[in-house]
Scaffold this active site. Structure first.
Site, PDB file in Angstrom:
ATOM      1  N   ARG A 149      -0.621  -8.327 -45.648  1.00 13.83           N
ATOM      2  CA  ARG A 149       0.291  -8.744 -46.706  1.00 13.83           C
ATOM      3  C   ARG A 149       0.424  -7.568 -47.680  1.00 13.83           C
ATOM      4  O   ARG A 149      -0.503  -6.785 -47.844  1.00 13.83           O
ATOM      5  CB  ARG A 149      -0.252  -9.968 -47.440  1.00 13.83           C
ATOM      6  N   LYS A 206      -6.125 -14.414 -48.413  1.00 13.40           N
ATOM      7  CA  LYS A 206      -5.961 -15.639 -49.182  1.00 13.40           C
ATOM      8  C   LYS A 206      -7.256 -16.446 -49.162  1.00 13.40           C
ATOM      9  O   LYS A 206      -7.946 -16.515 -48.149  1.00 13.40           O
ATOM     10  CB  LYS A 206      -4.826 -16.482 -48.595  1.00 13.40           C
ATOM     11  N   HIS A 216       7.884  -9.490 -46.543  1.00 12.66           N
ATOM     12  CA  HIS A 216       7.047  -9.626 -45.347  1.00 12.66           C
ATOM     13  C   HIS A 216       7.661  -8.984 -44.105  1.00 12.66           C
ATOM     14  O   HIS A 216       7.165  -9.186 -43.002  1.00 12.66           O
ATOM     15  CB  HIS A 216       6.816 -11.116 -45.052  1.00 12.66           C
ATOM     16  N   ARG A 265       5.332  -7.045 -41.867  1.00 13.27           N
ATOM     17  CA  ARG A 265       4.329  -7.983 -41.341  1.00 13.27           C
ATOM     18  C   ARG A 265       4.924  -8.805 -40.195  1.00 13.27           C
ATOM     19  O   ARG A 265       4.282  -9.012 -39.168  1.00 13.27           O
ATOM     20  CB  ARG A 265       3.852  -8.883 -42.474  1.00 13.27           C
ATOM     21  N   HIS A 281      -4.171 -15.942 -40.595  1.00 16.10           N
ATOM     22  CA  HIS A 281      -3.688 -17.315 -40.708  1.00 16.10           C
ATOM     23  C   HIS A 281      -4.821 -18.284 -40.384  1.00 16.10           C
ATOM     24  O   HIS A 281      -5.498 -18.139 -39.373  1.00 16.10           O
ATOM     25  CB  HIS A 281      -2.536 -17.573 -39.728  1.00 16.10           C
ATOM     26  N   TYR A 299       6.302 -16.953 -34.816  1.00 14.90           N
ATOM     27  CA  TYR A 299       6.624 -15.649 -34.247  1.00 14.90           C
ATOM     28  C   TYR A 299       6.928 -15.736 -32.756  1.00 14.90           C
ATOM     29  O   TYR A 299       7.602 -14.875 -32.208  1.00 14.90           O
ATOM     30  CB  TYR A 299       5.479 -14.667 -34.499  1.00 14.90           C
TER      31      TYR A 299
END
Length: 300
Positions: free
Chosen positions: A150, A174, A246, A249, A272, A281
């Site tokens: 990120r 995160k 993003h 990414r 994730h 994706y």
């Protein structure tokens, strides 16, 4: 309940949420804004947060929707309400959870913006690497595309997080979750060159900084400044499509899948927590493969 008491109630909830879930400061700030806005809206009817009913919550969501708030923001608003009122119920401050029967807005699954491999190559080669700033920018772009970080993770990197000998970067993502991401030989070479040949020139006479990527002012690169640079380089090489924070990414994930990477590996690299977040994706990769098939196959 006075406005100061309501602010205290919100702060107490967010402190508990941070302790229990380890949510990022950005997420907590968004929850704070949601709850504060709801408190202000309730105040117009002489109500406070602990007096709100299910109808009040639905009315506020409808009000925000009519004022142009996106479905994704409304979904987060519902999440804020649910977590807040579950906490208040658990603490014995309310007898019923007014958010219990509130449905989240349905979100359309949109495919993320991405770039082709040739566009990525052009973007990476855009900076003038004979200049220290250009060398910094090349190192940042190479590292971003090689790792799928990120942007906030990239600009917050410090020297101690790099393992150039091992070819990995230690990322704090995160929820303060740590992961190790391979850098690849090319990114390692550019980051090494930047550290050896450019960073000291950029920092000359400006003191000391723990930040890996620094500006002419001697401070760490900001997310906003970096994305301004990316958009400028994109225009220079003729990339006219919209670029989001993003984009690289998304390109990282899509190109890995196009070249046969396992979805769970991509999930780990992206950080994730839920595989379903990564599965978007596969649609991007599938759409690209279908397009290539139609273009090049005799019966496409």
């Amino acid at each position: 309940m006075s406005s100061s008491d309501q602010d205290k109630t919100i702060d107490e909830f967010l402190d508990a949420l941070w302790a229990e879930r380890g949510l990022s400061q950005n997420t907590l700030a968004a929850y704070r804004r949601d709850l504060h806005s709801f408190a202000v809206w309730l105040g117009k009817n002489n109500l406070d947060l602990l007096q709100a009913s299910s109808a009040d919550i639905q009315g506020f969501i409808a009000f925000r929707g009519k004022n142009g708030v996106k479905a994704s923001s409304l979904a987060r608003l519902v999440s804020s309400m649910r977590r807040f009122y579950r906490y208040q119920l658990r603490e014995g401050r309310i007898e019923e959870d007014p958010s219990a029967l509130i449905d989240s807005p349905k979100l359309a699954k949109t495919l993320p913006d991405t770039l082709s491999e040739s566009q990525i190559d052009a973007l990476l080669e855009a900076p003038d690497t004979s200049d220290p700033i250009g060398l910094r920018d090349r190192a940042m772009l190479e590292l971003l595309y090689a790792t799928g970080l990120r942007v906030s993770e990239l600009v917050s990197l410090e020297h101690s997080q790099l393992g150039l000998q091992q070819g990995v970067v230690r990322v704090l993502g995160k929820g303060n979750k740590e992961r190790l991401v391979p850098m690849g030989d090319i990114a390692v070479d550019w980051v090494t060159q930047y550290k050896q040949d450019a960073r000291s020139d950029i920092m000359a006479g400006k003191g000391v900084s723990d930040s890996l990527f620094v500006t002419r002012r001697g401070s760490g690169m900001t997310r906003q400044a970096f994305w301004y640079l990316i958009k400028r380089y994109a225009l220079e090489v003729g990339i006219s499509q919209k670029i989001s924070p993003h984009t690289l990414r998304h390109a990282f994930a899509t190109h890995l899948l196009n070249h046969g990477a396992d979805l769970r590996v991509v999930q780990l690299l992206l950080g994730h927590s839920d595989l379903s977040t990564t599965q978007i994706y596969t649609h991007v990769a599938k759409a690209r493969l279908q397009s290539l098939h139609q273009k090049h196959h005799p019966r496409g």
